[in-house]
Structure formats: structure tokens, C-alpha cells
Design a protein around this motif. Structure first.
Motif, PDB file in Angstrom:
ATOM      1  N   LEU A 192       0.796  -1.230   0.000  1.00 39.61           N
ATOM      2  CA  LEU A 192       0.000   0.000   0.000  1.00 39.61           C
ATOM      3  C   LEU A 192       0.828   1.279   0.000  1.00 39.61           C
ATOM      4  O   LEU A 192       0.277   2.379  -0.073  1.00 39.61           O
ATOM      5  N   GLY A 193       2.155   1.155   0.101  1.00 42.60           N
ATOM      6  CA  GLY A 193       2.997   2.344   0.052  1.00 42.60           C
ATOM      7  C   GLY A 193       2.899   3.211   1.289  1.00 42.60           C
ATOM      8  O   GLY A 193       2.932   4.447   1.189  1.00 42.60           O
ATOM      9  N   VAL A 194       2.778   2.580   2.470  1.00 40.23           N
ATOM     10  CA  VAL A 194       2.726   3.315   3.730  1.00 40.23           C
ATOM     11  C   VAL A 194       4.022   3.065   4.499  1.00 40.23           C
ATOM     12  O   VAL A 194       4.711   2.070   4.259  1.00 40.23           O
ATOM     13  N   PRO A 195       4.399   3.966   5.417  1.00 38.44           N
ATOM     14  CA  PRO A 195       5.694   3.806   6.100  1.00 38.44           C
ATOM     15  C   PRO A 195       5.751   2.614   7.042  1.00 38.44           C
ATOM     16  O   PRO A 195       6.801   1.979   7.194  1.00 38.44           O
ATOM     17  N   SER A 196       4.656   2.317   7.711  1.00 33.85           N
ATOM     18  CA  SER A 196       4.568   1.162   8.597  1.00 33.85           C
ATOM     19  C   SER A 196       3.093   0.814   8.741  1.00 33.85           C
ATOM     20  O   SER A 196       2.213   1.640   8.442  1.00 33.85           O
ATOM     21  N   SER A 197       2.815  -0.409   9.184  1.00 32.05           N
ATOM     22  CA  SER A 197       1.421  -0.827   9.260  1.00 32.05           C
ATOM     23  C   SER A 197       1.233  -1.873  10.347  1.00 32.05           C
ATOM     24  O   SER A 197       2.084  -2.749  10.548  1.00 32.05           O
ATOM     25  N   LEU A 198       0.109  -1.780  11.034  1.00 31.93           N
ATOM     26  CA  LEU A 198      -0.264  -2.761  12.048  1.00 31.93           C
ATOM     27  C   LEU A 198      -1.465  -3.542  11.539  1.00 31.93           C
ATOM     28  O   LEU A 198      -2.528  -2.973  11.285  1.00 31.93           O
ATOM     29  N   ASN A 199      -1.297  -4.845  11.362  1.00 31.53           N
ATOM     30  CA  ASN A 199      -2.398  -5.702  10.950  1.00 31.53           C
ATOM     31  C   ASN A 199      -3.164  -6.126  12.197  1.00 31.53           C
ATOM     32  O   ASN A 199      -2.604  -6.760  13.091  1.00 31.53           O
ATOM     33  N   CYS A 200      -4.441  -5.774  12.242  1.00 35.21           N
ATOM     34  CA  CYS A 200      -5.247  -6.021  13.437  1.00 35.21           C
ATOM     35  C   CYS A 200      -6.239  -7.146  13.195  1.00 35.21           C
ATOM     36  O   CYS A 200      -6.945  -7.153  12.182  1.00 35.21           O
ATOM     37  N   TYR A 201      -6.290  -8.076  14.132  1.00 39.96           N
ATOM     38  CA  TYR A 201      -7.261  -9.162  14.049  1.00 39.96           C
ATOM     39  C   TYR A 201      -7.747  -9.459  15.456  1.00 39.96           C
ATOM     40  O   TYR A 201      -7.050  -9.188  16.433  1.00 39.96           O
ATOM     41  N   HIS A 202      -8.937 -10.044  15.562  1.00 42.01           N
ATOM     42  CA  HIS A 202      -9.554 -10.190  16.886  1.00 42.01           C
ATOM     43  C   HIS A 202      -9.191 -11.487  17.596  1.00 42.01           C
ATOM     44  O   HIS A 202      -9.668 -11.738  18.699  1.00 42.01           O
ATOM     45  N   GLN A 203      -8.360 -12.306  16.977  1.00 40.76           N
ATOM     46  CA  GLN A 203      -7.936 -13.554  17.595  1.00 40.76           C
ATOM     47  C   GLN A 203      -6.440 -13.746  17.408  1.00 40.76           C
ATOM     48  O   GLN A 203      -5.857 -13.272  16.438  1.00 40.76           O
ATOM     49  N   ALA A 204      -5.835 -14.471  18.361  1.00 36.56           N
ATOM     50  CA  ALA A 204      -4.438 -14.863  18.182  1.00 36.56           C
ATOM     51  C   ALA A 204      -4.376 -15.944  17.108  1.00 36.56           C
ATOM     52  O   ALA A 204      -5.211 -16.853  17.072  1.00 36.56           O
ATOM     53  N   LEU A 205      -3.409 -15.843  16.220  1.00 36.88           N
ATOM     54  CA  LEU A 205      -3.286 -16.791  15.118  1.00 36.88           C
ATOM     55  C   LEU A 205      -1.937 -17.500  15.166  1.00 36.88           C
ATOM     56  O   LEU A 205      -0.914 -16.880  15.474  1.00 36.88           O
ATOM     57  N   PRO A 206      -1.913 -18.808  14.860  1.00 40.07           N
ATOM     58  CA  PRO A 206      -0.622 -19.515  14.800  1.00 40.07           C
ATOM     59  C   PRO A 206       0.353 -18.861  13.838  1.00 40.07           C
ATOM     60  O   PRO A 206       1.562 -18.934  14.007  1.00 40.07           O
ATOM     61  N   LEU A 207      -0.187 -18.201  12.839  1.00 36.61           N
ATOM     62  CA  LEU A 207       0.637 -17.538  11.836  1.00 36.61           C
ATOM     63  C   LEU A 207       1.595 -16.529  12.459  1.00 36.61           C
ATOM     64  O   LEU A 207       2.731 -16.377  12.017  1.00 36.61           O
ATOM     65  N   ALA A 208       1.141 -15.828  13.496  1.00 37.69           N
ATOM     66  CA  ALA A 208       1.979 -14.786  14.096  1.00 37.69           C
ATOM     67  C   ALA A 208       3.234 -15.364  14.720  1.00 37.69           C
ATOM     68  O   ALA A 208       4.310 -14.755  14.645  1.00 37.69           O
ATOM     69  N   ASP A 209       3.118 -16.544  15.341  1.00 34.91           N
ATOM     70  CA  ASP A 209       4.296 -17.175  15.933  1.00 34.91           C
ATOM     71  C   ASP A 209       5.373 -17.405  14.882  1.00 34.91           C
ATOM     72  O   ASP A 209       6.570 -17.254  15.157  1.00 34.91           O
ATOM     73  N   LEU A 210       4.956 -17.775  13.690  1.00 32.94           N
ATOM     74  CA  LEU A 210       5.903 -18.022  12.610  1.00 32.94           C
ATOM     75  C   LEU A 210       6.476 -16.723  12.061  1.00 32.94           C
ATOM     76  O   LEU A 210       7.692 -16.573  11.926  1.00 32.94           O
ATOM     77  N   LEU A 211       5.616 -15.765  11.754  1.00 39.84           N
ATOM     78  CA  LEU A 211       6.061 -14.540  11.086  1.00 39.84           C
ATOM     79  C   LEU A 211       6.960 -13.677  11.958  1.00 39.84           C
ATOM     80  O   LEU A 211       7.772 -12.904  11.437  1.00 39.84           O
ATOM     81  N   TYR A 212       6.810 -13.778  13.284  1.00 36.89           N
ATOM     82  CA  TYR A 212       7.606 -12.932  14.169  1.00 36.89           C
ATOM     83  C   TYR A 212       8.662 -13.724  14.939  1.00 36.89           C
ATOM     84  O   TYR A 212       9.211 -13.241  15.927  1.00 36.89           O
TER      85      TYR A 212
END
Length: 237
Positions: A192-212
Motif C-alpha cells: 500500500l505504500g505506507v511507512p509502517s502498518s499494524l495488521n489487526c485481528y480479533h484472535q491470536a493466530l498460529p501464523l503470528a508465531d511463525l512470522l515474528y
């Protein structure tokens, strides 16, 4: 994962996933909020509240609703092709109306809030590159494949019940659905061409453990953050 923070009078509680995610949240440059069609969590009232919250908390925010692989998902769950298509069209149309209304009401001038269907990114070069990387990682990296399958399992358990056993077709359609969304968890700034971004979701996802996680592999970019966003205590859920 860092501890939750709630600003006074906020209707939502934001829990940044890591300390770097907290820095991105505090910068407040941009947020992306994903919305799933057919998910009762995203009522008109909830989306209105989310839009007002995002308009105050961030310089810009983009709402993205899923409109790809929706009919395929319904068909894999047992609907006839025609019924699956009709149900997908109805649900996507409904979520589009709710999202567009919420953004217009919270930001009448259209200066801070924007909304997109997921399909709008298919012509975006950065999204295409990231999507290719995600699909390749699912095919070649056991850790990514395991995480993707965990996400599909969570989704299908809600559709099939705890005793239902998903078919190979159902698993594959879910993988396609997940892979379409993952680029926005990896590098929204590039898309999207923004300087930084926070992806917000209402549940914890296993994906986050991997990506971070530390080390190499499929990882979120340095200026991509993730936060768990839930209604604040006392708010109607």
C-alpha cells in the motif's frame, strides 16, 4: 507477546504482538483490518466501532474484506456450485455494504479510512510477489505448511464440528484462502505504500508465531506489525 494496552475511553483493547509491533502501533501511521464475510463477529455495529476507533488511533486505515475463494469454500463444504456462488455473492455484498458504510460514517471526507476487496490486490506487483513467496513456502517449508494447516484446521473445525474430518479438497481450498490473506500480514507497507502498518485481528493466530520468530524463512517485514484487537471490557461483544 507484550502486555495489552488500553487508552482511556477506547472501545477496543489492542495487544501488540511484540515490542516492535508496539512501536509500530504507537507510531500510528497505518492499520489494516481484515473482515471475513459470513463471520458474525463483524456485525454492522462492530464495524462502525472499528472504523471510529481506527480513524482516531491511526493516520490512515484500510479495511480489507475477503472476496476470493469464498464460493470455492462453500462448494467444498457441500453446497452445489450454483448455491455456493449465490451464497458467496450474498455474503460478500453484505460485508461490502457494512464496511463501506462504516468507513463513510466515521470518515465522511474519506481522508483517513479506505476499504478494498481482497481481489483488488491481485494486480498489485508487491502483493503478487509476496503471494508467490507464501505459496512457495507452503509447498517447500515444513514449518510454514504446518502453520498453514493449523489455520485451516481451526477454520474447518468451526464449519465441520469437532468430529468432522476435512477432505483433501476442503484443506486445499482453505490453504488457498489463507495464502491470499498472508501477504497483508507480511508486508502491507510494500503493498500500500505506507511507512509502517499494524495488521489487526480479533484472535491470536498460529501464523503470528511463525512470522515474528527469529531466524530465516517466511517472516514479517521490519515495518509490519500485528496486534490482537478485541472489544474493551464492558463493551458489547
Amino acid at each position: 507477546m507484550t502486555q495489552a494496552t488500553v487508552a482511556p475511553a477506547e472501545t477496543f483493547q489492542l495487544q501488540p504482538y511484540t515490542d516492535q509491533c508496539r512501536v509500530i502501533a504507537e507510531e500510528g501511521a497505518h492499520a489494516i483490518i481484515g473482515v471475513s464475510p459470513g463471520n458474525s463477529y463483524f456485525s454492522a455495529r462492530r464495524l462502525n466501532d472499528l472504523a471510529r476507533w481506527a480513524a482516531v488511533r491511526f493516520d490512515q486505515a484500510d479495511f480489507v474484506y475477503t472476496d476470493v475463494h469464498v464460493a470455492d469454500m462453500y462448494q467444498a463444504l457441500g453446497y452445489t456450485p450454483e448455491h455456493a456462488r449465490q451464497k458467496a455473492v450474498k455474503n460478500v455484498r453484505g460485508v461490502r455494504a457494512k464496511v463501506s458504510t462504516a468507513c463513510a460514517d466515521a470518515d465522511p471526507g474519506g481522508n483517513r479510512l479506505t476499504w478494498h476487496p481482497m481481489s483488488a490486490f491481485q494486480g498489485n506487483a508487491a502483493y503478487q510477489r509476496l503471494h508467490h513467496e507464501v505459496v512457495h513456502a507452503v509447498e517447500t517449508d515444513p514449518a510454514v505448511r504446518e502453520t498453514c494447516d493449523a489455520l485451516t484446521g481451526i477454520f474447518l473445525a468451526g464449519k465441520l464440528g469437532t468430529d468432522g474430518q476435512p477432505t483433501d479438497e476442503q484443506r486445499q481450498v482453505c490453504r488457498d484462502y489463507v495464502c491470499a490473506e498472508v501477504p497483508l500480514f507480511i508486508d502491507t507497507p510494500a503493498i500500500l505504500g505506507v511507512p509502517s502498518s499494524l495488521n489487526c485481528y480479533h484472535q491470536a493466530l498460529p501464523l503470528a508465531d511463525l512470522l515474528y520468530a527469529r531466524g530465516y524463512g517466511l517472516r514479517a517485514s521490519r515495518n509490519q506489525g500485528h496486534g490482537i484487537l478485541t472489544p474493551a471490557e464492558g463493551e458489547v461483544r
